[in-house]
Design a protein around this motif. Structure first.
Motif, PDB file in Angstrom:
ATOM      1  N   VAL A  48       0.819  -1.199   0.000  1.00  0.00           N
ATOM      2  CA  VAL A  48       0.000   0.000   0.000  1.00  0.00           C
ATOM      3  C   VAL A  48       0.859   1.258   0.000  1.00  0.00           C
ATOM      4  O   VAL A  48       0.716   2.127  -0.860  1.00  0.00           O
ATOM      5  CB  VAL A  48      -0.956   0.026   1.205  1.00  0.00           C
ATOM      6  CG1 VAL A  48      -1.720   1.346   1.259  1.00  0.00           C
ATOM      7  CG2 VAL A  48      -1.922  -1.150   1.145  1.00  0.00           C
ATOM      8  N   ALA A  49       1.753   1.369   0.982  1.00  0.00           N
ATOM      9  CA  ALA A  49       2.557   2.577   1.132  1.00  0.00           C
ATOM     10  C   ALA A  49       3.751   2.278   2.018  1.00  0.00           C
ATOM     11  O   ALA A  49       3.756   1.309   2.776  1.00  0.00           O
ATOM     12  CB  ALA A  49       1.728   3.718   1.727  1.00  0.00           C
TER      13      ALA A  49
ATOM     14  N   THR B 151       8.555   8.862   0.803  1.00  0.00           N
ATOM     15  CA  THR B 151       7.363   8.015   0.795  1.00  0.00           C
ATOM     16  C   THR B 151       7.141   7.462  -0.598  1.00  0.00           C
ATOM     17  O   THR B 151       7.602   8.022  -1.599  1.00  0.00           O
ATOM     18  CB  THR B 151       6.113   8.789   1.238  1.00  0.00           C
ATOM     19  OG1 THR B 151       5.905   9.898   0.353  1.00  0.00           O
ATOM     20  CG2 THR B 151       6.275   9.308   2.655  1.00  0.00           C
ATOM     21  N   TYR B 152       6.403   6.368  -0.657  1.00  0.00           N
ATOM     22  CA  TYR B 152       6.065   5.746  -1.922  1.00  0.00           C
ATOM     23  C   TYR B 152       4.729   5.052  -1.766  1.00  0.00           C
ATOM     24  O   TYR B 152       4.450   4.453  -0.720  1.00  0.00           O
ATOM     25  CB  TYR B 152       7.143   4.749  -2.345  1.00  0.00           C
ATOM     26  CG  TYR B 152       6.934   4.172  -3.716  1.00  0.00           C
ATOM     27  CD1 TYR B 152       7.246   4.904  -4.850  1.00  0.00           C
ATOM     28  CD2 TYR B 152       6.416   2.888  -3.876  1.00  0.00           C
ATOM     29  CE1 TYR B 152       7.054   4.384  -6.114  1.00  0.00           C
ATOM     30  CE2 TYR B 152       6.219   2.360  -5.138  1.00  0.00           C
ATOM     31  CZ  TYR B 152       6.543   3.116  -6.254  1.00  0.00           C
ATOM     32  OH  TYR B 152       6.352   2.587  -7.504  1.00  0.00           O
ATOM     33  N   TYR B 153       3.895   5.116  -2.804  1.00  0.00           N
ATOM     34  CA  TYR B 153       2.546   4.582  -2.742  1.00  0.00           C
ATOM     35  C   TYR B 153       2.241   3.670  -3.909  1.00  0.00           C
ATOM     36  O   TYR B 153       2.736   3.867  -5.026  1.00  0.00           O
ATOM     37  CB  TYR B 153       1.527   5.723  -2.762  1.00  0.00           C
ATOM     38  CG  TYR B 153       1.655   6.682  -1.615  1.00  0.00           C
ATOM     39  CD1 TYR B 153       0.940   6.482  -0.439  1.00  0.00           C
ATOM     40  CD2 TYR B 153       2.477   7.800  -1.698  1.00  0.00           C
ATOM     41  CE1 TYR B 153       1.051   7.365   0.621  1.00  0.00           C
ATOM     42  CE2 TYR B 153       2.595   8.686  -0.646  1.00  0.00           C
ATOM     43  CZ  TYR B 153       1.881   8.467   0.504  1.00  0.00           C
ATOM     44  OH  TYR B 153       1.985   9.343   1.559  1.00  0.00           O
ATOM     45  N   ALA B 154       1.400   2.691  -3.648  1.00  0.00           N
ATOM     46  CA  ALA B 154       0.841   1.905  -4.731  1.00  0.00           C
ATOM     47  C   ALA B 154      -0.048   2.789  -5.593  1.00  0.00           C
ATOM     48  O   ALA B 154      -0.685   3.727  -5.094  1.00  0.00           O
ATOM     49  CB  ALA B 154       0.035   0.731  -4.178  1.00  0.00           C
ATOM     50  N   ASP B 155      -0.105   2.492  -6.881  1.00  0.00           N
ATOM     51  CA  ASP B 155      -0.917   3.301  -7.786  1.00  0.00           C
ATOM     52  C   ASP B 155      -2.382   3.353  -7.355  1.00  0.00           C
ATOM     53  O   ASP B 155      -3.057   4.370  -7.553  1.00  0.00           O
ATOM     54  CB  ASP B 155      -0.821   2.754  -9.206  1.00  0.00           C
ATOM     55  CG  ASP B 155       0.530   3.011  -9.844  1.00  0.00           C
ATOM     56  OD1 ASP B 155       0.851   2.334 -10.835  1.00  0.00           O
ATOM     57  OD2 ASP B 155       1.270   3.889  -9.357  1.00  0.00           O
ATOM     58  N   SER B 156      -2.867   2.289  -6.758  1.00  0.00           N
ATOM     59  CA  SER B 156      -4.266   2.212  -6.392  1.00  0.00           C
ATOM     60  C   SER B 156      -4.672   3.186  -5.288  1.00  0.00           C
ATOM     61  O   SER B 156      -5.862   3.455  -5.115  1.00  0.00           O
ATOM     62  CB  SER B 156      -4.610   0.781  -5.958  1.00  0.00           C
ATOM     63  OG  SER B 156      -3.810   0.383  -4.864  1.00  0.00           O
ATOM     64  N   VAL B 157      -3.701   3.716  -4.547  1.00  0.00           N
ATOM     65  CA  VAL B 157      -4.031   4.608  -3.433  1.00  0.00           C
ATOM     66  C   VAL B 157      -3.429   5.996  -3.578  1.00  0.00           C
ATOM     67  O   VAL B 157      -3.690   6.860  -2.723  1.00  0.00           O
ATOM     68  CB  VAL B 157      -3.599   4.001  -2.082  1.00  0.00           C
ATOM     69  CG1 VAL B 157      -4.201   2.614  -1.899  1.00  0.00           C
ATOM     70  CG2 VAL B 157      -2.081   3.948  -1.966  1.00  0.00           C
ATOM     71  N   LYS B 158      -2.670   6.241  -4.620  1.00  0.00           N
ATOM     72  CA  LYS B 158      -2.067   7.552  -4.812  1.00  0.00           C
ATOM     73  C   LYS B 158      -3.132   8.639  -4.874  1.00  0.00           C
ATOM     74  O   LYS B 158      -4.148   8.497  -5.537  1.00  0.00           O
ATOM     75  CB  LYS B 158      -1.235   7.583  -6.093  1.00  0.00           C
ATOM     76  CG  LYS B 158       0.099   6.891  -5.984  1.00  0.00           C
ATOM     77  CD  LYS B 158       0.881   7.008  -7.284  1.00  0.00           C
ATOM     78  CE  LYS B 158       2.232   6.331  -7.173  1.00  0.00           C
ATOM     79  NZ  LYS B 158       2.983   6.391  -8.445  1.00  0.00           N
ATOM     80  N   GLY B 159      -2.874   9.722  -4.168  1.00  0.00           N
ATOM     81  CA  GLY B 159      -3.807  10.826  -4.121  1.00  0.00           C
ATOM     82  C   GLY B 159      -4.897  10.674  -3.085  1.00  0.00           C
ATOM     83  O   GLY B 159      -5.635  11.632  -2.830  1.00  0.00           O
ATOM     84  N   ARG B 160      -5.024   9.497  -2.492  1.00  0.00           N
ATOM     85  CA  ARG B 160      -6.047   9.251  -1.487  1.00  0.00           C
ATOM     86  C   ARG B 160      -5.472   8.930  -0.111  1.00  0.00           C
ATOM     87  O   ARG B 160      -6.040   9.318   0.901  1.00  0.00           O
ATOM     88  CB  ARG B 160      -6.962   8.108  -1.926  1.00  0.00           C
ATOM     89  CG  ARG B 160      -7.677   8.364  -3.244  1.00  0.00           C
ATOM     90  CD  ARG B 160      -8.723   7.296  -3.522  1.00  0.00           C
ATOM     91  NE  ARG B 160      -8.133   5.966  -3.663  1.00  0.00           N
ATOM     92  CZ  ARG B 160      -8.416   4.927  -2.879  1.00  0.00           C
ATOM     93  NH1 ARG B 160      -9.300   5.063  -1.892  1.00  0.00           N
ATOM     94  NH2 ARG B 160      -7.837   3.752  -3.076  1.00  0.00           N
ATOM     95  N   PHE B 161      -4.365   8.209  -0.077  1.00  0.00           N
ATOM     96  CA  PHE B 161      -3.742   7.801   1.180  1.00  0.00           C
ATOM     97  C   PHE B 161      -2.479   8.616   1.419  1.00  0.00           C
ATOM     98  O   PHE B 161      -1.778   8.998   0.473  1.00  0.00           O
ATOM     99  CB  PHE B 161      -3.365   6.321   1.146  1.00  0.00           C
ATOM    100  CG  PHE B 161      -4.518   5.362   1.162  1.00  0.00           C
ATOM    101  CD1 PHE B 161      -5.819   5.778   0.961  1.00  0.00           C
ATOM    102  CD2 PHE B 161      -4.278   4.015   1.394  1.00  0.00           C
ATOM    103  CE1 PHE B 161      -6.873   4.885   0.969  1.00  0.00           C
ATOM    104  CE2 PHE B 161      -5.325   3.110   1.411  1.00  0.00           C
ATOM    105  CZ  PHE B 161      -6.623   3.544   1.198  1.00  0.00           C
TER     106      PHE B 161
END
Length: 125
Positions: free
Chosen positions: A48-49, A58-68
């Motif tokens: 996830v992150a 930090t680094y995020y999975a594409d599915s949660v970018k902009g939300r988490f």
């Protein structure tokens, strides 16, 4: 040894928000990267992150970018995952994890040595 205790899960309506916490005990918290993963029934545990030890990267999975948003307060030995605009597909058990590293971060489950107990997040339609 590092022990992680998670809290903050629950049931929310789609579009709502939750903030997960991961309290760490043991060795110096800033020496460890903290990752967040989730696992839905019948699915593999997914990244996830992640936030590195200093909190500067930090680094995020594409599915949660902009939300988490992942963050940490090293003075409190606690990491956080702020989840906004939640969707039903976000429903899963969420886990925090730690790996010894002052600089780097990691995005696969096998990279981590210590795990929280998991907390259920359920997003209703």
């Amino acid at each position: 040894q590092v022990q992680l205790v998670e809290s903050g899960g629950g049931l929310v309506q789609a579009g709502g928000s939750l903030r997960l916490s991961c309290a760490a005990s043991g060795r110096r918290f800033s020496d460890y990267a903290m990752g967040w993963f989730r696992q839905a029934p019948g699915k593999e545990r997914a990244f996830v992150a992640v936030i590195n030890g200093s909190g500067q990267t930090t680094y995020y999975a594409d599915s949660v970018k902009g939300r988490f948003t992942v963050s940490r307060d090293n003075a409190k030995n606690t990491g956080y995952l702020q989840m906004n605009s939640l969707k039903p597909e976000d429903t899963a058990v969420y886990y925090c994890a730690a790996r010894f590293s002052r600089t780097y971060y990691y995005t696969t489950s096998k990279d981590y040595d210590y795990w929280g107990q998991g907390t259920q997040v359920t997003v209703s339609s």
